[in-house]
Design a protein around this motif. Structure first.
Motif, PDB file in Angstrom:
ATOM      1  N   VAL A 101       0.839  -1.192   0.000  1.00 62.42           N
ATOM      2  CA  VAL A 101       0.000   0.000   0.000  1.00 62.42           C
ATOM      3  C   VAL A 101       0.880   1.251   0.000  1.00 62.42           C
ATOM      4  O   VAL A 101       1.862   1.328   0.743  1.00 62.42           O
ATOM      5  CB  VAL A 101      -0.922   0.030   1.244  1.00 62.42           C
ATOM      6  N   LYS A 102       0.497   2.218  -0.840  1.00 60.57           N
ATOM      7  CA  LYS A 102       1.056   3.567  -0.822  1.00 60.57           C
ATOM      8  C   LYS A 102      -0.098   4.494  -0.480  1.00 60.57           C
ATOM      9  O   LYS A 102      -1.187   4.366  -1.043  1.00 60.57           O
ATOM     10  CB  LYS A 102       1.600   3.966  -2.196  1.00 60.57           C
ATOM     11  N   ALA A 103       0.135   5.424   0.455  1.00 57.76           N
ATOM     12  CA  ALA A 103      -0.949   6.314   0.873  1.00 57.76           C
ATOM     13  C   ALA A 103      -0.406   7.684   1.248  1.00 57.76           C
ATOM     14  O   ALA A 103       0.767   7.826   1.589  1.00 57.76           O
ATOM     15  CB  ALA A 103      -1.677   5.706   2.072  1.00 57.76           C
ATOM     16  N   PHE A 104      -1.294   8.682   1.176  1.00 58.22           N
ATOM     17  CA  PHE A 104      -0.956   9.990   1.714  1.00 58.22           C
ATOM     18  C   PHE A 104      -2.219  10.649   2.250  1.00 58.22           C
ATOM     19  O   PHE A 104      -3.333  10.305   1.868  1.00 58.22           O
ATOM     20  CB  PHE A 104      -0.246  10.877   0.683  1.00 58.22           C
ATOM     21  N   PRO A 124       1.409  14.525   4.823  1.00 57.72           N
ATOM     22  CA  PRO A 124       1.828  13.260   5.426  1.00 57.72           C
ATOM     23  C   PRO A 124       1.583  12.079   4.487  1.00 57.72           C
ATOM     24  O   PRO A 124       0.644  12.088   3.691  1.00 57.72           O
ATOM     25  CB  PRO A 124       0.948  13.160   6.676  1.00 57.72           C
ATOM     26  N   TYR A 125       2.405  11.056   4.611  1.00 54.29           N
ATOM     27  CA  TYR A 125       2.314   9.879   3.756  1.00 54.29           C
ATOM     28  C   TYR A 125       2.665   8.641   4.561  1.00 54.29           C
ATOM     29  O   TYR A 125       3.159   8.733   5.691  1.00 54.29           O
ATOM     30  CB  TYR A 125       3.238  10.020   2.539  1.00 54.29           C
ATOM     31  N   ALA A 126       2.441   7.471   3.959  1.00 56.16           N
ATOM     32  CA  ALA A 126       2.753   6.220   4.646  1.00 56.16           C
ATOM     33  C   ALA A 126       2.753   5.069   3.647  1.00 56.16           C
ATOM     34  O   ALA A 126       2.182   5.179   2.552  1.00 56.16           O
ATOM     35  CB  ALA A 126       1.732   5.948   5.749  1.00 56.16           C
ATOM     36  N   PHE A 127       3.361   3.973   4.070  1.00 59.06           N
ATOM     37  CA  PHE A 127       3.447   2.760   3.269  1.00 59.06           C
ATOM     38  C   PHE A 127       3.136   1.566   4.150  1.00 59.06           C
ATOM     39  O   PHE A 127       3.322   1.616   5.369  1.00 59.06           O
ATOM     40  CB  PHE A 127       4.855   2.623   2.673  1.00 59.06           C
ATOM     41  N   SER A 128       2.665   0.492   3.538  1.00 53.66           N
ATOM     42  CA  SER A 128       2.411  -0.722   4.312  1.00 53.66           C
ATOM     43  C   SER A 128       3.698  -1.178   4.994  1.00 53.66           C
ATOM     44  O   SER A 128       4.801  -0.859   4.551  1.00 53.66           O
ATOM     45  CB  SER A 128       1.839  -1.819   3.407  1.00 53.66           C
ATOM     46  N   GLY A 136      13.605   7.946  -1.494  1.00 49.19           N
ATOM     47  CA  GLY A 136      12.409   7.777  -2.311  1.00 49.19           C
ATOM     48  C   GLY A 136      11.493   6.770  -1.651  1.00 49.19           C
ATOM     49  O   GLY A 136      11.801   6.236  -0.576  1.00 49.19           O
ATOM     50  N   PRO A 137      10.360   6.493  -2.273  1.00 49.33           N
ATOM     51  CA  PRO A 137       9.424   5.539  -1.678  1.00 49.33           C
ATOM     52  C   PRO A 137      10.077   4.164  -1.500  1.00 49.33           C
ATOM     53  O   PRO A 137      10.949   3.781  -2.293  1.00 49.33           O
ATOM     54  CB  PRO A 137       8.296   5.454  -2.705  1.00 49.33           C
ATOM     55  N   PRO A 138       9.675   3.421  -0.481  1.00 50.69           N
ATOM     56  CA  PRO A 138      10.242   2.084  -0.280  1.00 50.69           C
ATOM     57  C   PRO A 138       9.890   1.151  -1.437  1.00 50.69           C
ATOM     58  O   PRO A 138       8.880   1.322  -2.108  1.00 50.69           O
ATOM     59  CB  PRO A 138       9.615   1.605   1.026  1.00 50.69           C
ATOM     60  N   ARG A 139      10.731   0.175  -1.651  1.00 53.80           N
ATOM     61  CA  ARG A 139      10.538  -0.822  -2.694  1.00 53.80           C
ATOM     62  C   ARG A 139       9.516  -1.859  -2.220  1.00 53.80           C
ATOM     63  O   ARG A 139       9.185  -1.967  -1.047  1.00 53.80           O
ATOM     64  CB  ARG A 139      11.869  -1.509  -3.040  1.00 53.80           C
ATOM     65  N   TRP A 140       9.017  -2.650  -3.161  1.00 54.65           N
ATOM     66  CA  TRP A 140       8.036  -3.708  -2.923  1.00 54.65           C
ATOM     67  C   TRP A 140       8.454  -4.601  -1.757  1.00 54.65           C
ATOM     68  O   TRP A 140       7.638  -4.910  -0.882  1.00 54.65           O
ATOM     69  CB  TRP A 140       7.869  -4.513  -4.215  1.00 54.65           C
ATOM     70  N   ALA A 149      -6.918 -15.952   2.404  1.00 57.41           N
ATOM     71  CA  ALA A 149      -8.360 -16.073   2.236  1.00 57.41           C
ATOM     72  C   ALA A 149      -9.042 -15.720   3.560  1.00 57.41           C
ATOM     73  O   ALA A 149      -8.563 -16.073   4.631  1.00 57.41           O
ATOM     74  CB  ALA A 149      -8.729 -17.478   1.796  1.00 57.41           C
ATOM     75  N   GLY A 150     -10.147 -15.000   3.480  1.00 57.52           N
ATOM     76  CA  GLY A 150     -10.856 -14.569   4.677  1.00 57.52           C
ATOM     77  C   GLY A 150     -10.538 -13.125   5.016  1.00 57.52           C
ATOM     78  O   GLY A 150     -10.090 -12.352   4.169  1.00 57.52           O
ATOM     79  N   ALA A 151     -10.740 -12.764   6.275  1.00 62.72           N
ATOM     80  CA  ALA A 151     -10.556 -11.385   6.721  1.00 62.72           C
ATOM     81  C   ALA A 151      -9.108 -11.106   7.105  1.00 62.72           C
ATOM     82  O   ALA A 151      -8.477 -11.911   7.788  1.00 62.72           O
ATOM     83  CB  ALA A 151     -11.466 -11.097   7.906  1.00 62.72           C
ATOM     84  N   ASN A 152      -8.596  -9.979   6.662  1.00 66.81           N
ATOM     85  CA  ASN A 152      -7.238  -9.527   6.969  1.00 66.81           C
ATOM     86  C   ASN A 152      -7.305  -8.077   7.407  1.00 66.81           C
ATOM     87  O   ASN A 152      -8.085  -7.300   6.863  1.00 66.81           O
ATOM     88  CB  ASN A 152      -6.351  -9.600   5.723  1.00 66.81           C
ATOM     89  N   THR A 153      -6.459  -7.689   8.368  1.00 69.18           N
ATOM     90  CA  THR A 153      -6.376  -6.309   8.826  1.00 69.18           C
ATOM     91  C   THR A 153      -4.913  -5.929   8.973  1.00 69.18           C
ATOM     92  O   THR A 153      -4.121  -6.710   9.503  1.00 69.18           O
ATOM     93  CB  THR A 153      -7.076  -6.123  10.186  1.00 69.18           C
ATOM     94  N   ILE A 154      -4.568  -4.744   8.494  1.00 68.18           N
ATOM     95  CA  ILE A 154      -3.230  -4.200   8.729  1.00 68.18           C
ATOM     96  C   ILE A 154      -3.362  -2.795   9.298  1.00 68.18           C
ATOM     97  O   ILE A 154      -4.416  -2.170   9.166  1.00 68.18           O
ATOM     98  CB  ILE A 154      -2.350  -4.174   7.450  1.00 68.18           C
ATOM     99  N   ARG A 155      -2.295  -2.307   9.897  1.00 67.73           N
ATOM    100  CA  ARG A 155      -2.246  -0.942  10.460  1.00 67.73           C
ATOM    101  C   ARG A 155      -1.086  -0.203   9.816  1.00 67.73           C
ATOM    102  O   ARG A 155      -0.007  -0.763   9.653  1.00 67.73           O
ATOM    103  CB  ARG A 155      -2.058  -0.991  11.967  1.00 67.73           C
ATOM    104  N   ILE A 156      -1.348   1.041   9.473  1.00 70.45           N
ATOM    105  CA  ILE A 156      -0.328   1.888   8.866  1.00 70.45           C
ATOM    106  C   ILE A 156      -0.355   3.224   9.599  1.00 70.45           C
ATOM    107  O   ILE A 156      -1.425   3.803   9.806  1.00 70.45           O
ATOM    108  CB  ILE A 156      -0.590   2.113   7.370  1.00 70.45           C
ATOM    109  N   THR A 157       0.816   3.715  10.004  1.00 69.67           N
ATOM    110  CA  THR A 157       0.920   5.001  10.674  1.00 69.67           C
ATOM    111  C   THR A 157       1.241   6.080   9.649  1.00 69.67           C
ATOM    112  O   THR A 157       2.233   5.982   8.940  1.00 69.67           O
ATOM    113  CB  THR A 157       2.009   4.957  11.763  1.00 69.67           C
ATOM    114  N   ILE A 158       0.407   7.108   9.598  1.00 73.78           N
ATOM    115  CA  ILE A 158       0.619   8.250   8.710  1.00 73.78           C
ATOM    116  C   ILE A 158       1.635   9.187   9.358  1.00 73.78           C
ATOM    117  O   ILE A 158       1.492   9.546  10.521  1.00 73.78           O
ATOM    118  CB  ILE A 158      -0.717   9.014   8.466  1.00 73.78           C
ATOM    119  N   LYS A 159       2.666   9.570   8.590  1.00 74.43           N
ATOM    120  CA  LYS A 159       3.708  10.477   9.140  1.00 74.43           C
ATOM    121  C   LYS A 159       3.896  11.657   8.233  1.00 74.43           C
ATOM    122  O   LYS A 159       3.847  11.593   7.071  1.00 74.43           O
ATOM    123  CB  LYS A 159       5.029   9.722   9.269  1.00 74.43           C
TER     124      LYS A 159
END
Length: 159
Positions: A101-104, A124-128, A136-140, A149-159
């Motif tokens: 994930v890439k986010a801002f 502010p931006y963040a990555f998984s 630069g942005p982190p690599r894959w 399969a099923g439900a998954n949850t992750i947390r990302i801190t915006i900085k």
């Protein structure tokens, strides 16, 4: 070095719809719809550490290194309203596998990341995996995470 994140709204037309998985009824090798649904995954992404409770989180979800590292087309995009110190984006119908994930935080809600004349982010931006920026942005490899399969949850801190 310029720092560029893909702006989800500009590429939304190239991305598949947010729900469902595509299978061909005429393909004898395709799983039945009930099997495909059973193997599908959902992903909830919880963004934390939001300091300015306004605007939106713009995010792109990638399922391969080439698209992620070379600003290719994401498999999902979203704009999630911010109203507090957290925000949650949810996606259904993902195939199990690795994602990144890439986010801002689009504080001014203009649909693009604010940058200075040198291309450095002003919002502010963040990555998984909370992967770190190093020239630069982190690599894959630094940002990818498994989705089963099923439900998954992750947390990302915006900085």
């Amino acid at each position: 070095m310029t720092f560029r994140l893909v702006t989800p709204l500009l590429i939304a037309a190239a991305a598949p719809p947010l729900g469902g998985c595509a299978i061909s009824i005429n393909d004898p090798g395709a799983p039945s719809p009930s099997v495909a649904r059973a193997a599908a995954a959902s992903l909830a992404i919880r963004f934390e550490g939001i300091e300015t409770p306004k605007g939106q989180i713009m995010l792109s979800v990638f399922d391969n290194a080439a698209a992620h590292d070379q600003n290719g087309a994401p498999v999902r995009v979203a704009a999630v309203p911010v109203d507090g110190t957290t925000a949650v984006a949810s996606f259904e119908g993902l195939a199990p596998g690795d994602y990144a994930v890439k986010a801002f935080h689009d504080i001014d809600s203009d649909g693009k990341m604010g940058t200075n004349p040198f291309g450095m982010p002003l919002e502010p931006y963040a990555f998984s995996n909370n992967a770190k920026v190093q020239g630069g942005p982190p690599r894959w490899e630094a940002a990818r995470f498994p989705v089963v399969a099923g439900a998954n949850t992750i947390r990302i801190t915006i900085k």
